[in-house]
Design a protein around this motif. Structure first.
Motif, PDB file in Angstrom:
ATOM      1  N   MET A 105     -28.656  17.389  -1.012  1.00 53.04           N
ATOM      2  CA  MET A 105     -28.930  18.111  -2.233  1.00 53.04           C
ATOM      3  C   MET A 105     -28.634  19.606  -2.146  1.00 53.04           C
ATOM      4  O   MET A 105     -29.034  20.376  -1.297  1.00 53.04           O
ATOM      5  CB  MET A 105     -30.552  17.947  -2.240  1.00 53.04           C
ATOM      6  N   ILE A 106     -27.736  19.975  -3.184  1.00 51.60           N
ATOM      7  CA  ILE A 106     -27.215  21.299  -3.100  1.00 51.60           C
ATOM      8  C   ILE A 106     -27.654  22.196  -4.047  1.00 51.60           C
ATOM      9  O   ILE A 106     -27.708  21.803  -5.267  1.00 51.60           O
ATOM     10  CB  ILE A 106     -25.624  21.375  -3.077  1.00 51.60           C
ATOM     11  N   ASN A 107     -27.926  23.536  -3.803  1.00 58.50           N
ATOM     12  CA  ASN A 107     -28.200  24.311  -4.703  1.00 58.50           C
ATOM     13  C   ASN A 107     -27.000  25.119  -5.221  1.00 58.50           C
ATOM     14  O   ASN A 107     -26.126  25.675  -4.475  1.00 58.50           O
ATOM     15  CB  ASN A 107     -29.004  25.722  -3.986  1.00 58.50           C
ATOM     16  N   MET A 108     -26.725  24.571  -6.393  1.00 50.67           N
ATOM     17  CA  MET A 108     -25.385  25.094  -7.005  1.00 50.67           C
ATOM     18  C   MET A 108     -25.285  26.593  -7.428  1.00 50.67           C
ATOM     19  O   MET A 108     -24.045  26.986  -7.747  1.00 50.67           O
ATOM     20  CB  MET A 108     -25.125  24.097  -8.407  1.00 50.67           C
ATOM     21  N   GLN A 155     -23.269  29.779  -3.482  1.00 57.23           N
ATOM     22  CA  GLN A 155     -21.832  29.400  -3.055  1.00 57.23           C
ATOM     23  C   GLN A 155     -21.688  29.190  -1.344  1.00 57.23           C
ATOM     24  O   GLN A 155     -20.932  28.260  -1.264  1.00 57.23           O
ATOM     25  CB  GLN A 155     -21.048  30.484  -3.471  1.00 57.23           C
ATOM     26  N   GLU A 156     -22.473  29.828  -0.807  1.00 56.41           N
ATOM     27  CA  GLU A 156     -22.485  29.768   0.613  1.00 56.41           C
ATOM     28  C   GLU A 156     -22.717  28.304   1.013  1.00 56.41           C
ATOM     29  O   GLU A 156     -22.291  27.793   1.823  1.00 56.41           O
ATOM     30  CB  GLU A 156     -23.298  30.899   1.231  1.00 56.41           C
ATOM     31  N   ALA A 203     -21.285  22.427   2.450  1.00 58.90           N
ATOM     32  CA  ALA A 203     -21.587  21.117   2.133  1.00 58.90           C
ATOM     33  C   ALA A 203     -19.994  20.373   2.120  1.00 58.90           C
ATOM     34  O   ALA A 203     -19.879  19.497   2.698  1.00 58.90           O
ATOM     35  CB  ALA A 203     -22.231  21.030   0.771  1.00 58.90           C
ATOM     36  N   GLU A 204     -19.213  21.300   1.416  1.00 56.31           N
ATOM     37  CA  GLU A 204     -17.811  20.886   1.374  1.00 56.31           C
ATOM     38  C   GLU A 204     -16.933  20.868   2.726  1.00 56.31           C
ATOM     39  O   GLU A 204     -16.285  19.946   3.083  1.00 56.31           O
ATOM     40  CB  GLU A 204     -17.018  21.916   0.557  1.00 56.31           C
ATOM     41  N   GLN A 205     -17.310  21.741   3.577  1.00 59.69           N
ATOM     42  CA  GLN A 205     -17.084  21.659   5.015  1.00 59.69           C
ATOM     43  C   GLN A 205     -17.282  20.391   5.792  1.00 59.69           C
ATOM     44  O   GLN A 205     -16.682  19.695   6.085  1.00 59.69           O
ATOM     45  CB  GLN A 205     -17.357  23.015   5.826  1.00 59.69           C
TER      46      GLN A 205
END
Ligand SMILES: Cc1cc2nc3c(=O)[nH]c(=O)nc-3n(C[C@H](O)[C@H](O)[C@H](O)COP(=O)(O)OP(=O)(O)OC[C@H]3O[C@@H](n4cnc5c(N)ncnc54)[C@H](O)[C@@H]3O)c2cc1C
Length: 463
Positions: free
Chosen positions: A383-386, A389-390, A395-397
């Motif tokens: 669950m990501i805080n959009m 950015q960090e 998460a993308e990494q």
């Protein structure tokens, strides 16, 4: 919206009724997103056809006006599949929602693409039949075919591609074809069912599907087995499969996810790495399978295994599993879900899940691991805080590390969710020169690049 679109709207209103064409902002917003973290982008127009002929007319209009066409089922996909980044026309198939024919003696059903899986199963129950593929969302069969969806039962019954006997497809020039027939097998011609299933709306619009269905099993038994460690649970699954036990469902849910399950579904299941299992068969066979499974899980340090025999408890158990993604979504208001989706050869699974767990921890992310582990397919739910950015970068990494680990071991970047835009960057690495073949197929079938442009394949100018 561009000025030319006024002509476009008028042209669409000539082939559809007034109520089937809309530029309403709210409706466009509903069609400008999916269930993922990918950025929103609105279509110019949303249309609601009722027949294959109307879909064909819409596509012909799109050709004349050179505007993109994005097919839309329920919008439950997870990699930006339906988001119209090039705007244009979104074709919503919700009015094409009829079950056309149940051929109970052939174990086949003919449906329109907007029929949902639960709608179909409700009807099939009257005939003692069921449709096997069950993604977590109550998706449409058109969308499920277009993403080659699978779910908890695929370990026994196979994925969407295994169920499709025939598709009626509107091609990019507006012509209408059938890709298969009603026969159980065929060596005739190229395998067009296989090509169109999983094409994510980039090659054609499905307007009718003929699908394989199954008899409701005589006996069904579900179980929940908890383990001290994730590794034990995964290795138990590998042993169950290697022993040839014809398990119908085997799902892994890790400790943080069991907490979410209990919280959301008001259950009080033990909170540790857990396998949800289901067995289908006749009474005698099932008894043997269950005894053998008990022995195997005990060898893998199972802490306890509980069987659910009555219908209500079994349904509650699977409902809790199916609601897991929503349990995360509701548990973290304001955040967006990012889900990894790799699939590996079963012998690589426990190493992959161990690697994923370590990567989640070392990147300081919070995420649960769940999966249809009987197929070698697992997910990390984040669950990501959009607005951070960090956190998005971390998460993308993680997603990338997990994908590369799978690809290096002969796996795939997506077991069931599909490519959309999220997995586009891994296509070259996964397919090598075969990607050129895919590009040629797209070019041959959709030379103007109108059908769901710039999904699956890398971005390209429309002609
Ligand atoms: C909570 C949750 C759990 C999920 N669990 C699973 C899971 O276990 N397994 C799994 O496989 N997926 C899962 N998914 C993803 C999603 O449900 C599937 O990808 C599903 O198949 C999408 O169906 P849809 O009707 O929502 O299609 P949409 O999202 O509307 O569309 C998906 C793709 O299909 C294309 N499409 C739609 N209709 C047609 C048509 N008639 N003709 C041609 N192309 C068409 C679209 O253009 C798009 O590319 C889950 C999603 C959520 C939100």
């Amino acid at each position: 919206m561009e000025v030319a679109s006024v002509d476009l709207v008028n042209a669409l209103r000539e082939v559809l009724s007034e109520s089937q064409v809309t530029e309403n902002q709210t409706v466009r917003e509903l069609h400008g997103r999916d269930e993922s973290y990918h950025a929103i982008s609105l279509p110019d127009i949303v249309v609601f056809p009722e027949t294959a002929q109307q879909v064909s007319e819409i596509v012909k209009v799109a050709n004349i006006h050179k505007v993109p066409v994005v097919p839309f089922g329920l919008g439950s996909s997870l990699e930006g599949h339906v988001i119209p980044y090039d705007q244009g026309i979104t074709i919503d198939f919700s009015l094409m929602n009829k079950i056309l024919e149940v051929r109970e003696n052939d174990f086949l059903v003919k449906v329109q693409p907007g029929v949902t899986r639960s709608q179909l199963n409700k009807e099939l129950k009257k005939y003692g039949l069921f449709f096997s593929v069950d993604p977590g969302a109550d998706a449409t069969l058109g969308g499920m075919a277009a993403t080659n969806a699978s779910g908890t039962t695929s370990v026994k019954y196979g994925v969407m591609r295994d169920q499709v006997r025939d598709l009626e497809v509107v091609l990019a020039d507006g012509s209408i074809i059938h890709t298969g027939n009603l026969a159980a097998k065929s060596s005739s011609g190229y395998h067009l069912n296989g090509l169109f299933v999983g094409s994510e709306g980039t090659l054609g619009c499905f307007t009718e599907l003929t699908l394989k269905v199954y008899g409701i099993p005589e006996h069904v038994m579900a179980a929940r087995a908890s383990f001290p460690a994730l590794d034990d649970a995964v290795e138990a699954v590998v042993s169950i499969l290697q022993a040839g036990i014809p398990i119908a469902r085997v799902e892994l849910v890790d400790k943080p996810s069991m907490k979410q399950v209990n919280h959301f579904s008001d259950t009080n299941y033990k909170e540790g790495p857990t396998l949800f299992l289901e067995f289908h068969g006749n009474e005698a066979g099932l008894k043997q399978d269950v005894e053998f499974t008990k022995e195997i899980v005990a060898d893998h340090h199972c802490l306890d295994i509980e069987f659910e025999t009555d219908n209500a408890a079994r349904n509650r158990l699977w409902e809790a599993r199916h609601n897991l993604a929503y349990a995360y979504i509701h548990g973290y208001p304001g955040k967006k879900m990012m889900v990894t989706d790799v699939c590996l050869p079963i012998s690589e699974l426990s190493g992959a899940i161990r690697h994923a767990r370590e990567a989640v921890d070392s990147l300081g992310l919070t995420g649960g691991i769940v999966g249809h582990v009987g197929d070698g397919n697992y997910h990390v739910l984040l669950m990501i805080n959009m607005n951070d950015q960090e956190e998005i970068d971390r998460a993308e990494q993680l997603n990338e590390e997990i994908v590369l680990y799978a690809l290096e071991r002969g796996g795939t970047c997506t077991g069931e969710h599909g490519v959309g835009i999220g997995k586009q960057k891994y296509q070259q690495k996964e397919h090598g020169d075969a990607l050129l073949v895919m590009e040629k197929i797209k070019q041959a079938l959709d030379p103007l690049n109108l059908f769901n442009p710039n999904k699956i394949l890398k971005p390209k100018e429309r002609v």
